[in-house]
Design an enzyme around this catalytic site. Structure first.
Site, short mmCIF file in Angstrom:
data_model
loop_
_atom_site.label_atom_id
_atom_site.label_comp_id
_atom_site.label_asym_id
_atom_site.label_seq_id
_atom_site.Cartn_x
_atom_site.Cartn_y
_atom_site.Cartn_z
CB ALA A 1 -4.32 -91.17 -96.16
CG ASN A 2 -7.72 -90.46 -100.57
OD1 ASN A 2 -6.95 -90.31 -101.51
ND2 ASN A 2 -8.32 -89.44 -99.96
NE ARG A 3 -6.25 -98.60 -102.06
CZ ARG A 3 -5.42 -99.31 -101.28
NH1 ARG A 3 -4.12 -99.09 -101.35
NH2 ARG A 3 -5.90 -100.21 -100.47
#
Ligand code: C5P
Length: 226
Positions: free
Chosen positions: A29-31
């Site tokens: 995932a990412n932020r």
């Protein structure tokens, strides 16, 4: 609003990260928090647009008066976006994962006795923005992309606008010291065929309101439909 400046306009907004599963309990995932995309969907709706928001996994509440379609992976987001066509304006705010694990293990990947880490093979995800821009039969009249960069923001963003084929591109610097990704504020460049505007740092709601105003200006100046 029934008779706002965007009434009659159909908008499609993507928001949030995507989650790309490795196995039933793990993902890449990412932020991204989804805040900027949700704010844009709300700002367009506040001006009277008919808004579909295709959202990756976020912790934000569903906005009122918007069609919210939740999804997890880039491939699911792509399918929902294509189903939402035709539309007049597409705003691709989502931080779609560029790659996904080639395979999703059907069971939790186990540690082995030799403690060697598994090798991860990644494959590219579909580029939803580029696909919208190049759509043969249902390209939205106005396609707005986002570019999260960490260096040489303007040059990278101008190149990205041309490469993707979008009409406008909103670029921001997501270097950790800016606090933008996942934060409450944004500081953006708006790149259009007419040039680059540098907007001051402001809340993500304010960026959204300004962008919606620009969309309203575009909508009121649009050529009549054939
Ligand atoms: O190439 P890059 O990921 O930097 O491009 C960012 C823009 O492209 C954003 O508007 C993002 O929503 C969109 N995008 C997309 N699908 C992808 C990757 C990016 O729609 N797979």
């Amino acid at each position: 609003r029934e008779n706002g400046p965007l009434s009659g306009l159909r908008a499609l907004v993507t928001a949030g990260p995507t989650h790309e599963p490795l196995d039933p309990v793990r993902y890449l995932a990412n932020r991204s928090s989804g805040r900027q995309g949700y704010a844009i969907a709300q700002a367009l709706a506040a001006l009277g647009a008919d808004v579909t928001l295709v959202s990756g996994p976020v912790t934000l509440a569903a906005p009122a008066a918007i069609r919210l379609v939740r999804c997890e992976t880039a491939q699911e987001m792509q399918a929902h976006v294509m189903q939402a066509l035709p539309c007049d304006v597409a705003v691709c705010t989502a931080a779609v994962a560029d790659w996904r694990p080639e395979t999703e293990a059907s069971q939790k990947i186990k540690k082995t006795a030799d403690m060697r880490a598994p090798a991860l093979t990644l494959v590219p995800n579909p580029d939803i923005l580029a696909q919208l821009c190049g759509h043969a039969t249902a390209r939205p009249g106005l396609v707005i992309g986002f570019a999260a960069e960490t260096e040489t923001v303007e040059a990278h963003a101008q190149a990205k606008r041309l490469r993707k084929g979008c009409d406008w591109l909103v670029a921001n610097d997501v270097s950790p010291q800016t606090g933008i990704m996942g934060g409450e504020e944004n500081e953006v460049l708006l790149i259009t065929p007419d040039g680059t505007e540098t907007w001051p740092r402001m809340s993500k709601q304010e960026v959204a309101a300004q962008l919606a105003e620009r969309v309203a200006r575009w909508w009121s100046a649009r050529p009549a439909r054939p």
